[in-house]
Design an enzyme around this catalytic site. Sequence first.
Site, PDB file in Angstrom:
ATOM      1  N   PRO A  31       0.820  -1.220   0.000  1.00 62.05           N
ATOM      2  CG  PRO A  31      -0.783  -1.567   1.636  1.00 62.05           C
ATOM      3  CD  PRO A  31       0.532  -2.065   1.145  1.00 62.05           C
ATOM      4  CD  GLU A  32       4.343   2.409  -3.520  1.00 62.82           C
ATOM      5  OE1 GLU A  32       4.553   3.493  -4.080  1.00 62.82           O
ATOM      6  OE2 GLU A  32       4.870   1.340  -3.883  1.00 62.82           O
ATOM      7  CG  HIS A  92      -1.809 -14.049   9.282  1.00 62.87           C
ATOM      8  ND1 HIS A  92      -0.787 -14.494  10.097  1.00 62.87           N
ATOM      9  CD2 HIS A  92      -1.866 -14.917   8.252  1.00 62.87           C
ATOM     10  CE1 HIS A  92      -0.246 -15.559   9.558  1.00 62.87           C
ATOM     11  NE2 HIS A  92      -0.878 -15.847   8.440  1.00 62.87           N
ATOM     12  NE  ARG A 118       5.797 -10.168   3.778  1.00 68.43           N
ATOM     13  CZ  ARG A 118       6.313  -9.781   2.638  1.00 68.43           C
ATOM     14  NH1 ARG A 118       6.985  -8.668   2.576  1.00 68.43           N
ATOM     15  NH2 ARG A 118       6.147 -10.490   1.562  1.00 68.43           N
TER      16      ARG A 118
END
Length: 305
Positions: free
Chosen positions: A2-3, A94, A113
Amino acid sequence: MPELPEVETVRRTLLEGGLAGRTIRRATVAHADAVRYPSADAFAAGLAGREITGVGRRGKYLLIGLADGMVLVAHLRMTGRLWLSDADAEALPHTHVVLDLDDGRQLRFRDVRRFGGFHLLADAGDSAAPQGLRELGPEPQDLTARDLASACRRHPKVSIKGLLLDQRAVAGLGNIYVDEALHRARVHPLSTCASLSAKARGAVVRAVQEVLAEALANRGTTFLDFRDGTGEPGAFQEFLRVYRREGLPCRTCGAPIAKLRVAGRGTHYCPTCQKGDGSPSSTARSRTTTRSRPARTSSASRPAR
DNA sequence: ACATATTCCTGGGGGC
DNA sequence: TGCCCCCAGGAATATG
């Protein structure tokens, strides 16, 4: 990854999904690491019963406005997802934080992550805000050639790629869009900031703004992880010109895209189109077989392999 | 002070 | 087929 275009797409889809105006009934923290400030308990207690007033964004930070001026800051980093879910939807692994809403739905945060996470702030000026947010540079759409010239004067020896990745210089760019912008500007990623001509700096600013606008119009880039606030992937990966295209032909000149390491990041570029260090002679000389460009509305270029 | 390297974390892919 | 190792990278932290 995600930018800015991906985070902005999440922001818009959360708003379209009706997040603003909802009240958080309960916050469940399954993995305390995802809450960076304050403690997981204080986080849950602070959110319970509080109304969501809006969803904003600065750089890659999502800023969820809450009653009484509180702000829930979320950063998705690499693999974070934040989306509106039916409460009875399957619980994906997660999933670290779940906010139960007063309409029966849930705002879920999932991050394989575990780089991403939340800060719950008393107000927008809270000194507990993440350092990266406090030091954020201008939004790309507000970036001027003068801003970039000034940043280049402060960091003459840094590569232009390194500078564009620095959130203090300009907010919201990451590895994908820096590579894409430099290709559009025909500037070599290893060019030092000091070596860039005013013309090249102007081209970089325009290229950054262009590529972000096109990516946003395509709802972001999805390789594996990115999903918007409704769980849908983006489409801009179809239009990338260099990122993850090592060995494939440049869409401008046909030469194979090369890859090297710049500022610690995998960096994709066209050795033919991006010889330039920005000097007038090198930009002139790198002009090649520019074929008729695809018609470029703001929403689409040409999907190609 | 400035620039680069390492760290965090996990799944996926390459090599053998 | 399976196992090991390495790679991906945003931002904080460490090192040169």
